[in-house]
Structure formats: C-alpha cells, structure tokens
Design an enzyme around this catalytic site. Structure first.
Site, mmCIF file in Angstrom:
data_model
loop_
_atom_site.group_PDB
_atom_site.id
_atom_site.type_symbol
_atom_site.label_atom_id
_atom_site.label_comp_id
_atom_site.label_asym_id
_atom_site.label_seq_id
_atom_site.Cartn_x
_atom_site.Cartn_y
_atom_site.Cartn_z
ATOM 1 N N SER A 1 101.934 -8.967 14.328
ATOM 2 C CA SER A 1 100.746 -8.123 14.725
ATOM 3 C C SER A 1 99.478 -10.169 14.148
ATOM 4 O O SER A 1 100.399 -10.359 12.956
ATOM 5 C CB SER A 1 100.011 -7.264 14.631
ATOM 6 O OG SER A 1 99.747 -7.067 13.098
ATOM 7 N N ASP A 2 98.496 -9.957 14.716
ATOM 8 C CA ASP A 2 97.338 -10.608 14.155
ATOM 9 C C ASP A 2 96.987 -10.401 12.735
ATOM 10 O O ASP A 2 96.828 -9.021 13.131
ATOM 11 C CB ASP A 2 95.929 -11.730 15.374
ATOM 12 C CG ASP A 2 96.120 -12.981 14.511
ATOM 13 O OD1 ASP A 2 96.041 -13.477 13.410
ATOM 14 O OD2 ASP A 2 95.665 -14.219 15.131
ATOM 15 N N TYR A 3 95.823 -11.044 12.639
ATOM 16 C CA TYR A 3 95.637 -10.185 11.032
ATOM 17 C C TYR A 3 94.222 -8.684 12.036
ATOM 18 O O TYR A 3 94.020 -8.869 12.613
ATOM 19 C CB TYR A 3 94.476 -10.874 10.339
ATOM 20 C CG TYR A 3 93.718 -10.717 8.966
ATOM 21 C CD1 TYR A 3 94.508 -11.125 8.750
ATOM 22 C CD2 TYR A 3 93.347 -9.817 9.060
ATOM 23 C CE1 TYR A 3 94.376 -11.235 7.181
ATOM 24 C CE2 TYR A 3 92.335 -9.679 8.204
ATOM 25 C CZ TYR A 3 92.776 -9.886 6.566
ATOM 26 O OH TYR A 3 92.394 -9.736 5.303
ATOM 27 N N ASP A 4 95.003 -7.582 11.159
ATOM 28 C CA ASP A 4 94.444 -6.169 11.396
ATOM 29 C C ASP A 4 94.255 -6.238 13.211
ATOM 30 O O ASP A 4 93.311 -5.155 13.472
ATOM 31 C CB ASP A 4 92.928 -6.496 10.961
ATOM 32 C CG ASP A 4 92.116 -4.893 10.816
ATOM 33 O OD1 ASP A 4 92.871 -4.442 10.576
ATOM 34 O OD2 ASP A 4 90.848 -5.238 12.026
ATOM 35 N N SER A 5 95.384 -6.684 13.350
ATOM 36 C CA SER A 5 94.819 -6.623 15.177
ATOM 37 C C SER A 5 95.505 -4.878 15.408
ATOM 38 O O SER A 5 95.190 -4.575 16.192
ATOM 39 C CB SER A 5 95.540 -7.501 15.867
ATOM 40 O OG SER A 5 96.290 -7.608 15.870
#
Ligand code: BGC
Length: 712
Positions: A261-265
């Site tokens: 995932s992207d950061y915290d996505s």
C-alpha cells in the site's frame, strides 16, 4: 531456502506480522515505554513490532545493521527484515528530478542513474526502492508531476522500463542492485483538478490506453513490487481495488511480486467511506490482493479475528506471506541478512567521481531551451548580472532527495566565472528592491540573467497549486529588467509546467528544473556554449491556466478547431488559443535542424510486415549537437476514437554542422494496436497517418494503409 516449509512453520501471528511495514523508529525505540501521539492509535506492542516483515526508510548501513541485529535476536525463525526506502532520483549523488530526466528523452541515462542509485543505496543498507513513479499526468497543478515522466504513456513507459532494469539488473541478489517498486498504481496522476489525494475518475478506455502502459512496462521489465495509489478507481480506493490488483495486475499481466500500500492508505479507506473500520479495511485489502500495508495496522490488529470468524481463508494470508518471503529470498537475505550493506565502503562508493560525471551529463541533457533570440550562448565580451530569488541558490536537488545534501552543490556565478563569463553582480532577493549602489551595478551590466521559479518544496507530494504563474510577485523582476531596456535571459527553476505567457518577451528562456548535484556545472556548460542544449518538453506548457488539463495526444472532437481559422461552433475558447504555449516535444538547440525526405518502404502494410519510415535531418548551422527526432502516428479511422497524434518512437542523434543523418523507425502491428475498455488489444485495418518531426506540433507526414488480414 524452502519457503513453503518455512511458511508452514510460522504461527498465524508471525505470518500476519510479515504483512506490516513500519518506520525504523519502532525498532530503535522501546515503544512499550515510549508511545505517543499518532503512534498510540496504531495499537502496537513490542511483540507485534518484532513480528513485522519490513522497514520503511533507512539512513545508513550502520542503522540498518543495528536494526537487523536487534530484530533477528528477537525473531524465532530468524526471518530477516527487508529495508525499503524512497530513493527516487539519487541516494547521495542526486540526478535531475524525474520530470527533468524525461526532458532528456534519454532513457539510457536513466538506466545508468538507476544503476548508480542502486549501488549507493545498497551499500547503505537499502534493499528496495520505491521508484520508479510513472504516474502519467496532464495537470501541472498537481505537484507530483515533478516525480513522473510527463504526459505521454510512450515516453513514460520507456523510462519506466530502463529504470527498473537499472535498479534490478539481472539479479537483485547482486550486492550492487536493489529491488524496485513501481508506483502509484494506478492513475494517481489524474487527480481531479490537480489536487493531491483527490478523486480520480477516468474511463476504462483511458485507463488502459493512457494511464496503465507505464506501470505495465515496469511489470514487463520484471519489477519486484507494485505500490497502490491513494486515489479511487471507479469509486473504489486502489489499495482495496480487486479489479486493479487481481483482474489487471495479477491475472492479465501475470505479476507475481509483492503489492504494497502507500503510506497508511489501507487505513485511509475508512476515510474514503468504503470500510466502516480498520477491520473491514483489512478484509477488503486482503480480498483485493494487497500484501503489505505500509505504516498502518489494519492487518496486524484484525486479520486474526477475521480468520477466527471465517471471513477470510488462511490461504489468502499464506499467498501474501509467500510473496514477501520470496522477495527476501530473491534479495539473498536468508543467506546474508546484511547483504550489500558495508559501512566501511559507503564513503568510497557514494559520490564517486564517475557517479557525479553521469549526474552532470544527465543534468546537461535535461535542460530545455525554450526561447533564444541570439543571446545564448553567453558572450565572453559582455558583462552580466544575475538577479532573482534563485540567483545564488544551491538548492537544486528538488523533492524526494532526502539522503542528498544541497550544501554540496555549487552556485551558478562560480561556475560561470570558471568559464570566463564576466558575471559582475549577483543579488538574490525576493523582490527587485535594490539600493542606489546596486542599481548602478545592475545598469552597468550588458544583459540580465533572471533566476526565477519555485522552490524545491513547492513541487512534490501534497503541493498542488491553482496558479501556474511565477509565484510571489516574481513577475516584477521581469518588468524591472524590461524597464532597463536590457536583454533578459530567464533561468527557470521549477518542478511543473508554468504559464510563461507573461515572460514570453524575454530574449531567452532556459528551463533548468531541479537538476541535482551537478546542476550549476551543467547550466554553466550550456549557458557558456560548452554544451549545446538538447532537451525537449515531456509536458505541454499552457498559455493560460484555464487550458489545463492540456496535452498533445487528445482525441479529435466532432467539431475540431483548425488553428488560426475562425469557426463559431467549433471546439475553441473565446479568449485564448487551444494550443499550448510550448508543446510536448518542443525544445531548441544552438544548432538548427531541417527535416526533409520523409520516406516509407511500402505504402501498404500487411499484418506481419515491418515497414521502415525515415527522414533526413540536416544540421544547417555551424554548431554540432543532438537532435531528438520524434515519430508519431494517428489512427485515422477506428472503432474507438483515437488520439490526433501518439508518440510511437524517438531517437536522439548527434549531427555535425552541415551533416545529414537519415533517421529510420520501424513500424510493426504493435505500433498500430490499442486497448479496448476491457484491456484487450485491438488491431484494425485502415489508414494510419505517420509523422516525424522535431516536436508534437512540427512534423512531416505521410500515410500507410494497413490490412489486418491478407498477405504474408
Ligand atoms: C508517497 C509515496 C512514498 C511513501 C513512502 C507516500 O506518502 O505517496 O510515494 O513512497 O510515502 O515514503
């Protein structure tokens, strides 16, 4: 290493741990004691941290070794952590920002740069880089255009492929290669209104033809990881989008690497409103085929419960864990968890002379000359002054160069003086407020160089803008210089296309983006004439912000407008032209090139034929130089409307004064095909217009008839 055997020996907690990625902080600090702020919400404890599978961001070989050691001590199975970081356009040796790299139209240089980045970062403990970022974008309001390769799928794909090959080489086990992660899947560059993290709403036809090819190029080149994007696709966040991650990425494209995932996505899908809480987010993520969640804890905190409730199958977890363990195996980490990291070698490898030489060459080739009324190259007989906010800047690294150090970069004036250019006065200021004494010095100069633009923090993540003009009143520098009646040379430091209409009367405009460690050496080489500029724009520069999104490869309309011809009910603006101020593919040289004799080997093409199309390019000046020769096609009539022009090839050729070079492109059926909205390839008989030229708006053209069936 028998990964299947290892996998079957793990507890469910150990398996789930592999799916979480955390920042180094968690391993270095004792978080059971020191937990605060946002970190508390992650609901982590030491046990969970020491089950996790990977680390986000690392600063040195020493730090990596320290964390790995501590981790392995705690770990029952001694499964090494894998260390990932954002090495985007340089580790310590900084290359031009990606949009500038694209302006070189030289993917081979991007390959070399990626090799160097792999070398410098692997020795420093990085094993995976979150690059290349290949989000095609047609909207300069979006600050992240600085991180990508522009508006065109073909050019972006060419860079995507070479960069993956440069980072990964033939085997990521090698001590001087890293695995890489293409991002942000998918269509993140189509954020509505250019506002970062905003909705994306594109048709499947655009998705397959415009936005997906550059990620696919990375997958075809063997990229090891894919990062999901923050946006929705067809109203489902990419991070939990089954269609994207399963149907397209895994099933259609055959990708068997790791999806992160992207950061915290993953957690953010709750804010998107498609999951009521982290638990539902975890369910949707796993179901869609997301393997690692970056810096959130939906999986860690909820997969076990979902399993106990029979909402998921352990096999789903096993598949994700298998892919992560396989990545570790590919990187050689089971044999040597510290592989490639050598604190004692960092100093010798990083910033090596040959790395800086490539950085300088890349910077030179990335510079785009937009206008030149006989003022460049600079003359050794004239006196110059340099004014404007960036007159003394050394901050040429640009966004996402976190390991680099701007303090090691040089100033323009020093470099020009080295080349015996008489720079008599330099003054960096936010506005043209000068003392009497300074005014006298400025007036003594024959010509004025204005260093204008935006600072390196203005283009990048979360840095969208509505105004594409020079910021903070910088236009006043131009008006001031004009009032002195002197020739004006503008250097533009920036990360996105600007509206340059109010500056168009400058005598020269040189686009210098953020060119990295060797920016000013390269700029001085070009200004002094030692190097002939050769870059061309990878994005259209609008005349007016109201034209955005503006791009050369648009569809026709039912009422197309013809430039310069008034048609009341055709597709046009009342108050501005349709065309870009500086079109895609445009860039000048100190040489002049003439195109003639466009020739095709056959006017008819059957399905398995390969047709040659060639053109003669003559250097009609006294200056040798590179010319980028661009090849476009237009599918004149097809089931789905096709772009008025699409880049299908380019070559960068060196041409000596008065020399003629014949440049040839080959066309096969692949160049004539496109995707339907299901992502299946379509190839249709018919007329294709073929164009070769020096920019998307300056081409010679001919046509062929293609027969899908028939002969050969
Ligand atoms: C960015 C990614 C980056 C990640 C990790 C995110 O905010 O969108 O491009 O790789 O952070 O640093």
């Amino acid at each position: 290493m028998d990964i299947h055997k290892l996998l079957s020996s793990l507890t469910i907690e150990e398996k789930i741990g592999q799916l979480m990625q955390l920042a180094p902080f968690f391993f270095i600090e004792d978080i059971d004691v020191k937990v605060f702020g946002e970190v508390t919400a992650l609901n982590l404890n030491k046990e969970k941290v020491f089950h996790s599978g990977s680390v986000l961001g690392i600063n040195s070989a020493e730090q990596m070794i320290q964390i790995q050691k501590k981790y392995l001590k705690e770990s029952r199975h001694k499964i090494p952590l894998v260390f990932m970081a954002d090495i985007i356009h340089g580790y310590k040796t900084i290359f031009p920002v990606p949009i500038a790299m694209a302006a070189s139209w030289n993917p081979e240089l991007a390959f070399q740069a990626a090799k160097i980045q792999a070398k410098e970062s692997r020795v420093s403990g990085v094993q995976v880089t979150f690059s290349p970022m290949v989000d095609v974008s047609r909207d300069p309001r979006w600050g992240r255009v600085v991180e990508g390769f522009g508006e065109d799928p073909y050019l972006s794909s060419a860079f995507s492929k070479c960069i993956v090959q440069g980072y990964q080489g033939n085997d990521v086990k090698q001590e001087d290669q890293v695995a890489c992660c293409v991002k942000h899947f998918a269509a993140y560059g189509a954020s509505e209104a250019g506002r970062d993290y905003n909705t994306v709403d594109v048709s499947n036809y655009s998705l397959f033809n415009t936005y997906l090819p550059s990620y696919k190029a990375a997958v075809d080149a063997g990229v090891k990881l894919v990062m999901t994007s923050f946006n929705t696709i067809d109203s489902i966040p990419a991070t939990v989008n089954r269609f994207l991650l399963k149907d397209v990425l895994r099933d259609k494209w055959g990708f068997d690497g790791v999806v992160i995932s992207d950061y915290d996505s993953l957690h953010q899908v709750v804010a998107h409103g498609v999951a009521k809480d982290d638990k539902e987010a975890a369910l949707r993520g796993l179901d869609a085929g997301l393997d690692i969640e970056m810096q959130s804890t939906c999986y860690t905190n909820h997969l076990k419960d979902l399993l106990d409730e029979n909402q998921i199958d352990e096999k789903q977890i096993d598949q994700a864990v298998y892919r992560i363990l396989k990545l570790k195996e590919d990187l050689g980490l089971f044999e040597d968890p510290y592989r490639g990291a050598h604190p004692e070698k960092e100093a010798e490898i990083i910033f090596a002379k040959e790395h800086l030489d490539v950085a300088e060459k890349f910077a030179e080739e990335s510079i785009v000359l937009l206008k030149n009324e006989d003022v460049l190259p600079l003359s050794k007989k004239l006196k110059y002054c340099i004014l404007g906010p960036y007159a003394e800047t050394i901050r040429t690294n640009g966004a996402w160069a976190g390991h680099g150090d701007n303090n090691l970069n040089t100033k323009l004036a020093e470099q020009l003086k080295d080349k015996h250019i008489n720079v008599d006065f330099v003054k960096a200021s936010l506005l043209p407020d000068y003392s009497q004494e300074e005014l006298l010095r400025i007036k003594e100069a024959d010509q004025i160089i204005l260093a204008l633009g935006e600072n390196e923090y203005e283009a990048g993540e979360a840095h969208s803008k509505v105004d594409l003009h020079l910021p903070r009143g910088q236009q006043q520098f131009f008006d001031f210089a004009k009032s002195l009646n002197k020739k004006i040379i503008i250097l533009l430091y920036h990360g996105r296309p600007f509206v340059l209409t109010p500056l168009i009367e400058a005598d020269a405009i040189l686009d210098v983006f953020y060119l990295g460690s060797k920016a000013h050496e390269a700029i001085a080489n070009v200004l002094s004439g030692k190097t002939n500029p050769s870059g061309k724009l990878p994005m259209s520069y609008p005349r007016h912000g109201g034209q955005v999104p503006i791009y050369y490869n648009h569809l026709s309309t039912g009422r197309p407008h013809k430039r310069g011809v008034y048609g009341e009910y055709d597709s046009h603006y009342l108050d501005e032209e349709n065309e870009a101020l500086f079109p895609f593919g445009f860039g000048l040289s100190y040489a002049n090139f003439e195109y003639a004799n466009l020739t095709i080997s056959n006017e008819q093409m059957y399905i398995n034929d390969v047709i040659d199309i060639s053109v003669d390019v003559k250097n009609v000046s006294q200056t040798p130089g590179f010319e980028i020769v661009e090849f476009y096609i237009n599918d004149v009539h097809s089931y789905y409307a096709r772009p008025v022009k699409e880049l299908k090839g380019f070559k960068k050729v060196w041409i000596n004064p008065q020399e003629i070079k014949t440049v040839t492109f080959q066309i096969s059926k692949n160049d004539l095909s496109y995707y339907d909205p299901k992502g299946d390839t379509l190839l249709e008989s018919g007329i294709f217009e073929l164009m070769i030229g020096s920019s998307s708006e300056d081409v010679l053209s001919t046509s062929i008839e293609f027969f899908k069936g028939g002969k050969s």
